[in-house]
Design an enzyme around this catalytic site. Structure first.
Site, short mmCIF file in Angstrom:
data_model
loop_
_atom_site.label_atom_id
_atom_site.label_comp_id
_atom_site.label_asym_id
_atom_site.label_seq_id
_atom_site.Cartn_x
_atom_site.Cartn_y
_atom_site.Cartn_z
CB ILE A 1 46.47 -10.49 -7.39
CG1 ILE A 1 45.53 -9.55 -6.84
CG2 ILE A 1 47.67 -10.85 -6.40
CD1 ILE A 1 44.73 -10.20 -5.80
CG PHE B 1 43.23 -5.32 -7.17
CD1 PHE B 1 43.70 -6.49 -6.25
CD2 PHE B 1 43.19 -4.04 -6.59
CE1 PHE B 1 43.79 -6.23 -5.07
CE2 PHE B 1 43.33 -4.06 -4.98
CZ PHE B 1 43.66 -5.08 -4.22
CB CYS B 2 39.85 -9.88 -8.69
SG CYS B 2 39.78 -10.05 -10.56
CB THR B 3 42.30 -14.11 -7.89
OG1 THR B 3 41.74 -14.06 -6.48
CG2 THR B 3 43.43 -15.05 -7.83
CB CYS C 1 38.97 -6.35 -11.16
SG CYS C 1 40.32 -7.48 -12.29
#
Length: 262
Positions: free
Chosen positions: A219, A190-192, A197
């Site tokens: 996120i 996951f990432c922002t 990701c």
């Protein structure tokens, strides 16, 4: 799953979105998008590369929606679905439209998300997995944070794997150094907002790891659909003057939002 916000939104609409799609004319697009975004009084950053587009913009809601409508007239961008949040002021100082080698630098030219994505998991599904402690096949689930260490320090999933990288191009070597941590588990990168990701999950697959997913929408989408529960702790760092957003997609600091004049 998320709570319905019935309050009047703040006056500035912030959007973020990306798409991996072949752009043979990024310089031509740069001039076109610069002109339209400026005409709509938007500020922020648009990155273009042969592999696609990545943008973070803010401005009056009518201007933002007009720009998105303009983007979607281009067939390659017709399915863009920007993530939205609101702020009292514009968190960017100026408009920048740049052509880069990659829209997110990984230094692995063999990774081509347009050619085929890794499987994704919806925020609601990940929330359920985290709540029950395993995926639907009973396999242990680990979340893998692909962001930089200083971003993670603002907030992340409880118990996430954090290799303290300082830039995304360090991620592939970190995977090789810590591969044993991921074996036999369902791995959710996951990432922002999803862009890092997406590349990360493809790389994890390419080196032979099974049961790899990317968190769909990152996120920010997890906040939008689940209010951050279960599993999230802290805020989500964003690369603008708001600094970090809470699960309600509002700045954690009351005085955040207006960029300093430089």
């Amino acid at each position: 799953m998320g709570a319905v916000n019935t309050s009047t939104p703040a006056p500035i609409l912030n959007i973020s979105t990306y798409k991996f799609v072949t752009l043979v004319d990024p310089e031509t697009l740069r001039a076109q998008l610069q002109g339209n975004a400026a005409a709509n009084h938007l500020k922020g950053t648009i990155l273009l590369a042969e592999e696609g587009i990545n943008l973070f913009l803010a401005g009056p809601a009518d201007g933002v929606r007009s720009f998105v409508a303009y983007l979607r007239t281009e067939p390659r961008f017709a399915d863009l679905a920007p993530k939205e949040s609101w702020s009292a002021t514009t968190p960017f100082l100026r408009l920048k439209v740049k052509v880069k080698r990659e829209i997110i630098r990984m230094n692995h030219p063999s990774i081509h998300p347009e050619a085929g994505r890794a499987p994704s998991v919806a925020p609601a599904v990940l929330a359920r997995w985290l709540a029950q402690g395993h995926d639907d096949d009973g396999r242990p689930v680990v979340t893998l944070d692909t962001r930089n260490a200083f971003e993670i320090d603002h907030g992340t999933f409880v118990g996430t794997i954090d290799w303290r990288i300082s830039k995304f191009s360090e991620f592939p070597q970190a995977v090789l150094d810590h591969r044993a941590e991921l074996e036999g588990k369902t791995v959710v990168s996951f990432c922002t907002g999803g862009i890092r990701c997406e590349k990360a999950a493809i790389y994890l697959q390419d080196i032979g790891l099974d049961h790899v997913y990317q968190l769909e929408g990152g996120i920010l989408k997890y906040f939008e659909e689940t209010d951050g529960a279960p599993g999230w702790q802290g805020g989500c760092f964003v690369f603008d003057a708001r600094e970090a957003l809470g699960a309600q997609l509002t700045p954690l600091r009351a005085d955040a939002g207006t960029p300093p004049v430089r």
